[in-house]
Scaffold this active site. Sequence first.
Site, PDB file in Angstrom:
ATOM      1  N   SER A  68      40.713  42.502  42.361  1.00  0.00           N
ATOM      2  CA  SER A  68      39.945  41.253  42.360  1.00  0.00           C
ATOM      3  C   SER A  68      40.799  39.991  42.376  1.00  0.00           C
ATOM      4  O   SER A  68      40.253  38.889  42.445  1.00  0.00           O
ATOM      5  CB  SER A  68      39.000  41.208  41.158  1.00  0.00           C
ATOM      6  OG  SER A  68      37.854  41.989  41.399  1.00  0.00           O
ATOM      7  N   LYS A  71      40.032  37.545  45.027  1.00  0.00           N
ATOM      8  CA  LYS A  71      39.058  36.452  44.887  1.00  0.00           C
ATOM      9  C   LYS A  71      39.737  35.096  44.755  1.00  0.00           C
ATOM     10  O   LYS A  71      39.091  34.058  44.970  1.00  0.00           O
ATOM     11  CB  LYS A  71      38.145  36.716  43.691  1.00  0.00           C
ATOM     12  CG  LYS A  71      37.240  37.928  43.842  1.00  0.00           C
ATOM     13  CD  LYS A  71      36.321  38.081  42.629  1.00  0.00           C
ATOM     14  CE  LYS A  71      35.325  39.229  42.792  1.00  0.00           C
ATOM     15  NZ  LYS A  71      35.939  40.554  42.643  1.00  0.00           N
ATOM     16  N   SER A 134      33.455  37.229  38.251  1.00  0.00           N
ATOM     17  CA  SER A 134      34.129  38.100  39.224  1.00  0.00           C
ATOM     18  C   SER A 134      33.115  38.881  40.047  1.00  0.00           C
ATOM     19  O   SER A 134      33.312  40.058  40.366  1.00  0.00           O
ATOM     20  CB  SER A 134      35.095  39.067  38.521  1.00  0.00           C
ATOM     21  OG  SER A 134      36.002  39.622  39.438  1.00  0.00           O
ATOM     22  N   LYS A 237      42.911  34.718  37.134  1.00  0.00           N
ATOM     23  CA  LYS A 237      42.049  35.793  37.591  1.00  0.00           C
ATOM     24  C   LYS A 237      42.539  37.151  37.110  1.00  0.00           C
ATOM     25  O   LYS A 237      43.735  37.434  37.100  1.00  0.00           O
ATOM     26  CB  LYS A 237      41.986  35.801  39.132  1.00  0.00           C
ATOM     27  CG  LYS A 237      40.884  36.680  39.685  1.00  0.00           C
ATOM     28  CD  LYS A 237      39.524  36.052  39.467  1.00  0.00           C
ATOM     29  CE  LYS A 237      38.391  37.017  39.735  1.00  0.00           C
ATOM     30  NZ  LYS A 237      38.241  38.083  38.695  1.00  0.00           N
TER      31      LYS A 237
END
Length: 401
Positions: A68, A71, A134, A237
Amino acid sequence: MINIKNIFLIIAFVIESFYLLTCPFNVYAKEELPVAPKMNAKAWVLIDYSNGTVLSEFNSDKKLNPASLTKMMTSYVIGQKIKEGKIKYEDIVTINKDAWAPGNPLLQGSSLMFIKPGDQVSVYDLNKGVAIQSGNDACIALADYIGGSQNAFVDLMNYYVKVLGLKNTHFMTVHGLDSDGQYSTAHDMAIIGQALIRDVPKEYELNKEKEFTFNHIKQINRNKLLWSNVLKVDGIKTGHTLGAGNNLVASAVDNNTRLISVILGAPNDPVRFTDSERLLIWGFNFFETVNPIKANVPLTSRRVWFGKSSKVNIGINNDVSLTIIKDQKQDVKINFSLNSERLDAPLKKGQIIGKVVFKIQDKEVDDCPLVVLNEVKKGNFFSRFIDFIIIKINTWFGLSL
């Protein structure tokens, strides 16, 4: 007849032209670096946000699964499109079926914002769904809205990979779920984080929010370092898949210094946070960022010939930041040199006329262009003629200008 006063002025300019400016600052030398803590991960890196200086690294250019952390690039593209005016935070997005987890097997069991087909959701809320929750479904919804399809949006992501000069990153998805051919590195992820903070700060600000409630479902930001008692963390993140392990990009600020840490492939969730915290604390304990030279502030002035003005201010047109070991500022020397002994008008603002060099222990560690800070146009015929005569006289006497 030679004016004695003019001769003394000329001699003063000669002496001034050889003057080297020095300031008490210190850039770190690699041989003086304190030992960094070892991380329990496949790869990691710690950089100074302001200039990209690598403070600690292990396998930082090894291609791994970003999960992730992908992202971050999704957010970067969104932020760029908002800056360009292509979309607005208040735009309303109609959710398509491919962003609905029950209708998309790929999304089932993954992190979600919990949107469903037909929902009318603002770009701003979807952004929060990406940054805070997320949400893989939120990524798809925004990709469809901005690019027309996920594939088209991925093309935008890889376009910005090239713009940022990343050599070891390629995206295949908008959300980061495991996919063949998708990879990045700890160092590239640090650069994406740096770009997110620098280029789209409003987008980055979403990452410091600790919770977001959508459709009566409250979710907590997965970045546990936002609750750290010893660091001022404001992003960025987390990432986790079976193929990637546990990833984390974190950024924290201490006075004038901002650091970015990246942990890839930690064995579990607690380790990625404890190791990131240890790495950041180590960085702040031993390093700081200083700005020895400010943009558009004169370093000094120099004689100009054949111009409307007889002097010009010189300096730099971009701020300089240096990463130094704490309490060693006094060792840095700042020297500048001109490309030629004489400056002749016309001179344009920003014109490069030399180089500023940063040294430590007589070793060059960095440099930047020396530029003209104010325009100097050509003088009239009479003033140019006088300068011509002065130059000739100095040439006859073997004096430098």
